[in-house]
Design a protein around this motif. Structure first.
Motif, PDB file in Angstrom:
ATOM      1  N   VAL A   1       0.640  -1.280  -0.015  1.00 33.12           N
ATOM      2  CA  VAL A   1      -0.024   0.191   0.030  1.00 33.12           C
ATOM      3  C   VAL A   1       0.935   1.227   0.019  1.00 33.12           C
ATOM      4  O   VAL A   1       1.797   1.249   0.754  1.00 33.12           O
ATOM      5  N   PRO A   2       0.606   2.285  -0.743  1.00 34.23           N
ATOM      6  CA  PRO A   2       1.405   3.417  -0.950  1.00 34.23           C
ATOM      7  C   PRO A   2       1.364   4.220   0.672  1.00 34.23           C
ATOM      8  O   PRO A   2       0.758   3.564   1.459  1.00 34.23           O
ATOM      9  N   GLU A   3       2.387   5.193   0.893  1.00 34.42           N
ATOM     10  CA  GLU A   3       2.486   6.027   1.971  1.00 34.42           C
ATOM     11  C   GLU A   3       3.197   5.227   3.039  1.00 34.42           C
ATOM     12  O   GLU A   3       3.082   5.265   4.078  1.00 34.42           O
ATOM     13  N   GLY A   4       3.989   3.862   2.816  1.00 35.64           N
ATOM     14  CA  GLY A   4       4.678   3.373   3.600  1.00 35.64           C
ATOM     15  C   GLY A   4       4.108   2.742   4.677  1.00 35.64           C
ATOM     16  O   GLY A   4       3.128   2.173   4.736  1.00 35.64           O
ATOM     17  N   THR A   5       4.803   3.037   6.023  1.00 34.03           N
ATOM     18  CA  THR A   5       4.285   2.504   7.172  1.00 34.03           C
ATOM     19  C   THR A   5       3.209   3.352   7.930  1.00 34.03           C
ATOM     20  O   THR A   5       2.961   3.092   9.237  1.00 34.03           O
ATOM     21  N   ALA A   6       2.660   4.463   7.364  1.00 29.69           N
ATOM     22  CA  ALA A   6       1.703   5.115   7.982  1.00 29.69           C
ATOM     23  C   ALA A   6       0.426   4.302   8.470  1.00 29.69           C
ATOM     24  O   ALA A   6       0.227   3.445   7.698  1.00 29.69           O
ATOM     25  N   ASN A   7       0.062   4.733   9.743  1.00 32.52           N
ATOM     26  CA  ASN A   7      -1.196   4.129  10.158  1.00 32.52           C
ATOM     27  C   ASN A   7      -2.285   4.242   9.145  1.00 32.52           C
ATOM     28  O   ASN A   7      -2.474   5.359   8.653  1.00 32.52           O
ATOM     29  N   ILE A   8      -3.002   3.028   9.200  1.00 31.15           N
ATOM     30  CA  ILE A   8      -4.342   3.150   8.619  1.00 31.15           C
ATOM     31  C   ILE A   8      -5.450   3.772   9.105  1.00 31.15           C
ATOM     32  O   ILE A   8      -5.577   3.122  10.176  1.00 31.15           O
ATOM     33  N   GLN A   9      -6.000   4.717   8.780  1.00 33.77           N
ATOM     34  CA  GLN A   9      -6.954   5.434   9.680  1.00 33.77           C
ATOM     35  C   GLN A   9      -8.161   4.762   9.719  1.00 33.77           C
ATOM     36  O   GLN A   9      -9.060   4.937  10.740  1.00 33.77           O
ATOM     37  N   GLY A  10      -8.523   3.991   8.618  1.00 29.73           N
ATOM     38  CA  GLY A  10     -10.091   3.502   8.677  1.00 29.73           C
ATOM     39  C   GLY A  10      -9.982   2.696   7.438  1.00 29.73           C
ATOM     40  O   GLY A  10      -9.320   2.632   6.543  1.00 29.73           O
ATOM     41  N   ALA A  11     -11.026   1.652   7.456  1.00 36.62           N
ATOM     42  CA  ALA A  11     -11.071   0.909   6.404  1.00 36.62           C
ATOM     43  C   ALA A  11     -12.520   0.493   6.268  1.00 36.62           C
ATOM     44  O   ALA A  11     -13.295   0.225   7.353  1.00 36.62           O
ATOM     45  N   TYR A  12     -13.064   0.071   4.954  1.00 40.12           N
ATOM     46  CA  TYR A  12     -14.629  -0.286   4.822  1.00 40.12           C
ATOM     47  C   TYR A  12     -14.738  -1.101   3.522  1.00 40.12           C
ATOM     48  O   TYR A  12     -13.993  -0.921   2.612  1.00 40.12           O
ATOM     49  N   TYR A  13     -15.474  -1.891   3.617  1.00 30.72           N
ATOM     50  CA  TYR A  13     -15.816  -2.871   2.387  1.00 30.72           C
ATOM     51  C   TYR A  13     -17.036  -2.074   1.944  1.00 30.72           C
ATOM     52  O   TYR A  13     -18.200  -2.062   2.213  1.00 30.72           O
ATOM     53  N   PHE A  14     -16.791  -1.414   0.665  1.00 29.77           N
ATOM     54  CA  PHE A  14     -17.665  -0.729  -0.211  1.00 29.77           C
ATOM     55  C   PHE A  14     -18.650  -1.505  -1.086  1.00 29.77           C
ATOM     56  O   PHE A  14     -17.715  -1.989  -2.164  1.00 29.77           O
ATOM     57  N   ASP A  15     -19.639  -2.001  -1.117  1.00 31.91           N
ATOM     58  CA  ASP A  15     -20.292  -2.971  -1.920  1.00 31.91           C
ATOM     59  C   ASP A  15     -21.625  -2.307  -2.380  1.00 31.91           C
ATOM     60  O   ASP A  15     -22.328  -1.980  -1.608  1.00 31.91           O
ATOM     61  N   THR A  16     -21.863  -2.159  -3.922  1.00 30.30           N
ATOM     62  CA  THR A  16     -22.991  -1.642  -4.487  1.00 30.30           C
ATOM     63  C   THR A  16     -23.258  -2.694  -5.713  1.00 30.30           C
ATOM     64  O   THR A  16     -22.300  -3.795  -5.767  1.00 30.30           O
ATOM     65  N   GLY A  17     -24.326  -2.587  -6.565  1.00 31.71           N
ATOM     66  CA  GLY A  17     -24.289  -3.321  -7.772  1.00 31.71           C
ATOM     67  C   GLY A  17     -23.138  -3.383  -8.445  1.00 31.71           C
ATOM     68  O   GLY A  17     -22.920  -4.403  -9.287  1.00 31.71           O
ATOM     69  N   SER A  18     -22.300  -2.187  -8.562  1.00 35.26           N
ATOM     70  CA  SER A  18     -21.528  -2.195  -9.593  1.00 35.26           C
ATOM     71  C   SER A  18     -19.983  -2.222  -8.870  1.00 35.26           C
ATOM     72  O   SER A  18     -18.884  -2.188  -9.690  1.00 35.26           O
ATOM     73  N   VAL A  19     -19.739  -1.831  -7.807  1.00 33.94           N
ATOM     74  CA  VAL A  19     -18.727  -1.726  -6.994  1.00 33.94           C
ATOM     75  C   VAL A  19     -18.487  -2.670  -5.752  1.00 33.94           C
ATOM     76  O   VAL A  19     -19.382  -2.803  -5.021  1.00 33.94           O
ATOM     77  N   ASN A  20     -17.279  -3.234  -5.722  1.00 36.58           N
ATOM     78  CA  ASN A  20     -16.951  -4.186  -5.064  1.00 36.58           C
ATOM     79  C   ASN A  20     -15.456  -3.884  -4.269  1.00 36.58           C
ATOM     80  O   ASN A  20     -14.367  -4.289  -5.065  1.00 36.58           O
ATOM     81  N   GLN A  21     -15.174  -2.906  -3.326  1.00 35.67           N
ATOM     82  CA  GLN A  21     -13.791  -2.328  -3.147  1.00 35.67           C
ATOM     83  C   GLN A  21     -13.543  -2.382  -1.625  1.00 35.67           C
ATOM     84  O   GLN A  21     -14.479  -2.300  -0.791  1.00 35.67           O
ATOM     85  N   ILE A  22     -12.038  -2.563  -1.410  1.00 37.34           N
ATOM     86  CA  ILE A  22     -11.800  -2.324   0.129  1.00 37.34           C
ATOM     87  C   ILE A  22     -11.285  -0.823   0.004  1.00 37.34           C
ATOM     88  O   ILE A  22     -10.447  -0.581  -0.763  1.00 37.34           O
ATOM     89  N   VAL A  23     -11.860  -0.014   0.853  1.00 38.89           N
ATOM     90  CA  VAL A  23     -11.695   1.397   0.671  1.00 38.89           C
ATOM     91  C   VAL A  23     -10.828   1.660   2.140  1.00 38.89           C
ATOM     92  O   VAL A  23     -11.269   1.188   3.302  1.00 38.89           O
ATOM     93  N   ILE A  24      -9.675   2.448   2.035  1.00 39.27           N
ATOM     94  CA  ILE A  24      -8.925   2.777   3.267  1.00 39.27           C
ATOM     95  C   ILE A  24      -8.644   4.334   3.160  1.00 39.27           C
ATOM     96  O   ILE A  24      -8.613   4.847   2.423  1.00 39.27           O
ATOM     97  N   ALA A  25      -8.290   4.733   4.357  1.00 36.70           N
ATOM     98  CA  ALA A  25      -7.819   6.160   4.488  1.00 36.70           C
ATOM     99  C   ALA A  25      -6.409   5.977   5.234  1.00 36.70           C
ATOM    100  O   ALA A  25      -6.300   5.281   6.208  1.00 36.70           O
ATOM    101  N   LYS A  26      -5.574   6.523   4.495  1.00 38.40           N
ATOM    102  CA  LYS A  26      -4.023   6.346   5.040  1.00 38.40           C
ATOM    103  C   LYS A  26      -3.544   7.573   4.680  1.00 38.40           C
ATOM    104  O   LYS A  26      -3.268   8.116   3.546  1.00 38.40           O
ATOM    105  N   ASN A  27      -2.724   8.383   5.916  1.00 36.12           N
ATOM    106  CA  ASN A  27      -2.138   9.384   5.821  1.00 36.12           C
ATOM    107  C   ASN A  27      -2.830  10.592   5.039  1.00 36.12           C
ATOM    108  O   ASN A  27      -2.429  11.579   4.237  1.00 36.12           O
ATOM    109  N   ARG A  28      -4.242  10.764   5.345  1.00 41.11           N
ATOM    110  CA  ARG A  28      -4.984  11.458   5.045  1.00 41.11           C
ATOM    111  C   ARG A  28      -5.629  11.257   3.531  1.00 41.11           C
ATOM    112  O   ARG A  28      -6.372  12.357   3.098  1.00 41.11           O
ATOM    113  N   LYS A  29      -5.257  10.292   3.091  1.00 46.83           N
ATOM    114  CA  LYS A  29      -5.597   9.957   1.616  1.00 46.83           C
ATOM    115  C   LYS A  29      -6.632   9.037   1.514  1.00 46.83           C
ATOM    116  O   LYS A  29      -6.683   8.009   2.417  1.00 46.83           O
TER     117      LYS A  29
END
Length: 533
Positions: free
Chosen positions: A67-95
């Motif tokens: 994952v980009p941003e090296g060893t920065a803490n992962i601030q949050g994570a979520y499984y985003f699931d819709t009819g067309s989207v299946n993603q792991i979404v994370i916030a890391k280093n404010r991005k």
């Protein structure tokens, strides 16, 4: 009690056994008082359906690249699931980053800009409403994500600024602002961005005491649970009510609250979470309302609960996954979650500590064909738990954490042969393994803490080939496969050791899959002698 003919001695042989580990860990009771199926300490042990104590499976990177941003803490994570989207979404280093590949391949995609303004190690919370994912950081304005693009909420929506807690419930968003920590804001049904979707009158205070809300969680039906540190409330959010002012707010407990928002997990019609005195269950609290507050379900491992770093306990996180409540916590002086404790909901028992297995937040990723638990860590990596690998397909790396071996330790109850006061001369020990592959050592620890080695670096597998099957290197019309016999027993005489009143057995391995099925210890009862202290 079985009696074995023995030409050397007149005394009958006494036996004491552990034939199952379904009782899990109990580290608050005296070791000699533990049930036959309990132990005093398990490290990196998973209890399978038949009660064997097995090395937990390991972890590996979700993607083929870091994952980009090296060893920065992962601030949050979520499984985003819709009819067309299946993603792991994370916030890391404010991005914001997302991943939608098959586990073990592919890479992360980054949104083009940084939209968060809080500190890089602060928490970011996500909630999905309809086809969009919303996130907050306690400082910035509420943002949305549609699978490719981050956007600000239109100002006309009047969304509160500085939301620190966010929850999706009954097709609305429920939010708590950092500046109004005892107030819950409510969006319109199916809308968080339309004009006037958030109204100043669509909010309610909980408790009226100013104590901040720690967590909000959707429960069954219209019920929303609101946790403070020392109290728990239930709000019935009936969407047919004329006004949210008509929603009843019920105090469930004024003694039990929650200390970490991410530890709340729904298990069937129940909720588990971490309170000040351990892991609590909603059904237990409701059952005790008219009597007395029940004990936490973690009471039997209270020695471990007391090790939690209370200063950083708010970072604890949990998930319910395949009959396990997995709780990541900071232990000792750690400022981040550095191990997990696991409750088996089938056996109603704790599997002990899982070291080097922790998450800032857990995600259950079900993008076909991937179906696994994901750990978003404080060290910046996003890992898959290899539990999804079937036993017949296991390889050695499935019992490693990103290439590092997993050490396993099992400490049994104290074997007293049903007689706690008299000394016994030990005769024999037998350990039985099943579908195991690790090299392990077995030692005995008496009631004075003295240790005696019984086995050193023995092969626990039923054959020397380790995991899998033996393949005959020639054809018999087709490849012939000899399956592992799986079960293996190892026994050793203990004659000649000093008499003991009781003894625990410790089975340890430094790598590989250890699968312990049972332990049998035998001995002879000595004549009782009154001791003068």
């Amino acid at each position: 009690m079985p009696i074995v003919s023995n030409s050397g001695l007149d005394d009958p042989i006494l036996f004491d056994t552990t034939t199952s580990f379904t009782g899990g860990v109990n580290n608050i009771s005296s070791t000699k008082l533990l049930d036959a199926s309990q132990g005093s300490e398990f490290i990196n042990v998973d209890i399978d359906r038949v009660g064997n104590a097995v090395t937990r499976k390991g972890t590996a990177s979700v993607s083929s690249s870091s994952v980009p941003e090296g060893t920065a803490n992962i601030q949050g994570a979520y499984y985003f699931d819709t009819g067309s989207v299946n993603q792991i979404v994370i916030a890391k280093n404010r991005k914001i980053y997302w991943y939608n590949g098959v586990v073990g391949s592919g890479s992360w995609t980054q949104d083009s800009s940084s939209y968060l303004t809080n500190a890089a190690d602060n928490v970011v919370n996500f909630a999905q409403l309809s086809e969009k994912l919303y996130f907050c950081d306690g400082v910035s304005e509420l943002k949305s994500f549609n699978g490719t693009t981050v956007a600000s909420i239109p100002s006309a929506a009047n969304a509160p600024v500085g939301i620190s807690l966010l929850c999706s419930h009954t097709n609305r968003l429920f939010a708590v602002r950092a500046s109004e920590p005892d107030t819950v804001y409510v969006s319109d049904i199916l809308s968080a961005e339309s004009t006037g979707a958030w109204s100043s009158v669509d909010s309610f205070r909980v408790g009226g005491d100013g104590e901040p809300i720690i967590a909000i969680s959707s429960w069954t039906g219209f019920r929303l649970v609101v946790f403070k540190q020392n109290s728990t409330y239930l709000i019935t959010t009936d969407p047919t009510a004329a006004s949210i002012a008509n929603w009843p707010i019920e105090l469930i407990s004024n003694e039990v609250g929650c200390v970490a928002a991410r530890t709340v997990a729904q298990i069937g019609a129940n909720l588990y979470w971490l309170s000040q005195d351990g892991v609590r269950s909603m059904t237990r609290i409701l059952q005790g309302l008219d009597q007395e507050i029940s004990e936490p379900i973690s009471k039997v491992i209270d020695s471990t609960i007391q090790e939690i770093n209370k200063t950083y306990v708010s970072k604890a996180s949990a998930v319910y996954y395949k009959n396990r409540y997995i709780l990541s916590i900071p232990i000792g002086t750690s400022t981040v979650n550095d191990c997990s404790i696991v409750y088996n909901t089938i056996h109603k028992a704790w599997s002990g500590k899982w070291t080097n297995f922790s998450a800032s937040e857990f995600v259950y990723y079900t993008n076909n064909p991937s179906n696994c638990l994901v750990l978003a860590t404080a060290t910046g990596s996003v890992l898959q738990w290899r539990e999804w690998v079937k036993d017949d397909n296991e390889v050695a790396s499935d019992y490693q954490d990103s290439g590092s071996n997993i050490a396993t330790s099992i400490t049994t109850k104290e074997f007293t042969f049903g007689e706690m006061l008299s000394y016994k001369s030990l005769n024999n020990i037998e350990v039985q393994f099943f579908s195991s592959s690790a090299y392990c050592s077995v030692s005995l620890v008496d009631d004075n803490g003295s240790s005696v080695a019984a086995f050193s670096n023995i092969d626990s597998s039923a054959f020397s080939g380790g995991l899998g099957a033996v393949i005959i290197p020639f054809l018999l019309n087709a490849s012939a496969v000899l399956r592992n016999q799986k079960s293996k027993r190892r026994a050793r005489s203990l004659l000649g050791n000093q008499p003991v009143k009781g003894v625990q057995v410790v089975v340890e391995s430094s790598s590989g899959k250890l699968n312990l099925q049972q332990v049998v210890v035998s001995g002879f009862l000595e004549s009782f002698v009154t001791e003068e202290l």
